[in-house]
Design a protein around this motif. Sequence first.
Motif, PDB file in Angstrom:
ATOM      1  N   GLY A   1     -10.843  34.666   4.675  1.00 35.42           N
ATOM      2  CA  GLY A   1     -11.295  33.183   4.857  1.00 35.42           C
ATOM      3  C   GLY A   1      -9.738  32.175   4.644  1.00 35.42           C
ATOM      4  N   LEU A   2      -8.991  32.522   3.781  1.00 38.60           N
ATOM      5  CA  LEU A   2      -7.827  31.749   3.815  1.00 38.60           C
ATOM      6  C   LEU A   2      -7.069  31.866   4.844  1.00 38.60           C
ATOM      7  CD1 LEU A   2      -7.142  31.777  -0.170  1.00 38.60           C
ATOM      8  CD2 LEU A   2      -8.318  30.571   0.964  1.00 38.60           C
ATOM      9  N   LEU A   3      -6.895  33.159   5.438  1.00 34.94           N
ATOM     10  CA  LEU A   3      -6.116  33.530   6.385  1.00 34.94           C
ATOM     11  C   LEU A   3      -6.781  32.467   7.849  1.00 34.94           C
ATOM     12  CD1 LEU A   3      -3.837  35.090   7.889  1.00 34.94           C
ATOM     13  CD2 LEU A   3      -5.455  36.982   8.099  1.00 34.94           C
TER      14      LEU A   3
ATOM     15  N   ALA B   1     -13.700  25.022  -0.691  1.00 31.16           N
ATOM     16  CA  ALA B   1     -12.830  24.074  -1.486  1.00 31.16           C
ATOM     17  C   ALA B   1     -11.419  24.376  -0.585  1.00 31.16           C
ATOM     18  CB  ALA B   1     -12.530  24.355  -2.713  1.00 31.16           C
ATOM     19  N   SER B   2     -10.999  25.683  -0.240  1.00 29.95           N
ATOM     20  CA  SER B   2      -9.712  25.792   0.118  1.00 29.95           C
ATOM     21  C   SER B   2      -9.759  25.426   1.545  1.00 29.95           C
ATOM     22  CB  SER B   2      -9.476  27.204   0.217  1.00 29.95           C
ATOM     23  OG  SER B   2      -9.337  27.681  -1.185  1.00 29.95           O
ATOM     24  N   ALA B   3     -10.745  25.153   2.252  1.00 34.10           N
ATOM     25  CA  ALA B   3     -10.795  24.891   3.892  1.00 34.10           C
ATOM     26  C   ALA B   3     -10.022  23.601   4.072  1.00 34.10           C
ATOM     27  CB  ALA B   3     -12.036  24.505   4.321  1.00 34.10           C
ATOM     28  N   TYR B   4      -9.836  22.682   2.961  1.00 31.88           N
ATOM     29  CA  TYR B   4      -9.030  21.349   3.060  1.00 31.88           C
ATOM     30  C   TYR B   4      -7.329  21.780   3.042  1.00 31.88           C
ATOM     31  CZ  TYR B   4     -12.913  18.606   1.892  1.00 31.88           C
ATOM     32  OH  TYR B   4     -14.276  17.996   1.861  1.00 31.88           O
ATOM     33  N   ALA B   5      -7.162  22.935   3.258  1.00 32.13           N
ATOM     34  CA  ALA B   5      -5.654  23.270   3.411  1.00 32.13           C
ATOM     35  C   ALA B   5      -5.550  23.082   5.034  1.00 32.13           C
ATOM     36  CB  ALA B   5      -5.520  24.692   3.046  1.00 32.13           C
ATOM     37  N   ALA B   6      -6.572  23.234   5.919  1.00 38.27           N
ATOM     38  CA  ALA B   6      -6.231  23.340   7.181  1.00 38.27           C
ATOM     39  C   ALA B   6      -5.661  22.043   7.625  1.00 38.27           C
ATOM     40  CB  ALA B   6      -7.640  23.529   7.997  1.00 38.27           C
TER      41      ALA B   6
END
Length: 294
Positions: A9-11, A246-251
């Motif tokens: 997902g992070l990828l 929560a990590s999707a805000y890295a996009a």
Amino acid sequence: LRTRATLTGLLAILIWSTLAILGVIIGDMPPLQLVAMAFSAVFVMTVVIWAVRGETPWQHFRQPARAWALGIGGLFGYHLLYFIGIQNAPPADANLINYLWPVLIVLFSTLLPAHAGVGALRWFHIAGAGLGFLGTGLIVTGGTGLAFNPDHLPGYAAAVAAALAWSSYSVLSRRFAHISTNAVGSFCGATALLAWLAHLALETTVWPATPGGWLAVLAIGLGPVGSAFFLWDHAVKQGDLRVVGASAYAAPMLSTLLLVVFGFTDPTWTLAIACALIAGGGLLAARDMIAGRG
């Protein structure tokens, strides 16, 4: 297995971050046309892969009606609503409202049954998602704030609906974990068809003016609209939904940093603070995973 799926997902999020710079290369193109072209590219690529494996498209098209409704609602519905939102409200306002979807994924994950294996929602999941949203707000607004105007209510409503569409698609996909990720290729084909119909009805066709523009469209089809959706499907079905959400805000953060690196925008202290908030929020939300628990 769960950690590996979360990392896919992070990828996917990392691949999505290239969308803005590829869009700059393409130039002015109607958004629904870009969606149609990109999803057409990924569908053709998927059919070729199926053929190489000796599989027929039909076997992947044979999915339950509920899975089709979820797939089309997520892929096509989200993009349609998002573009309606930014066309009927100030783009910064609509974009920030749209970015409620990572927070909603974190919150909606609590509605899944216990056998879905999501686990309990903890304070650091909510706090991490909240920090990410604050950081994204700084990126989208440039730290100048927003001026919501009631005249733009239809655009705001569409942006809220887009956030609900993508977060619901992501969370409800967990209930279809038994369906192969290959089904995403079928949903991409249907999305391409619907996007072409919507484009022809609502927009004027504008083809890329340069070979670089055509290559950028192909890159979007193979990356942010192609492989990223397959990776995301695996992540939301098998990974830690709270961490992925929560990590999707890295996009938006990585997307803006790429624009800085390639000289399309200038670095600012506001961007630096936003990056710190988003990175800190992502690490906080992933606290259990980093510590090797859960």
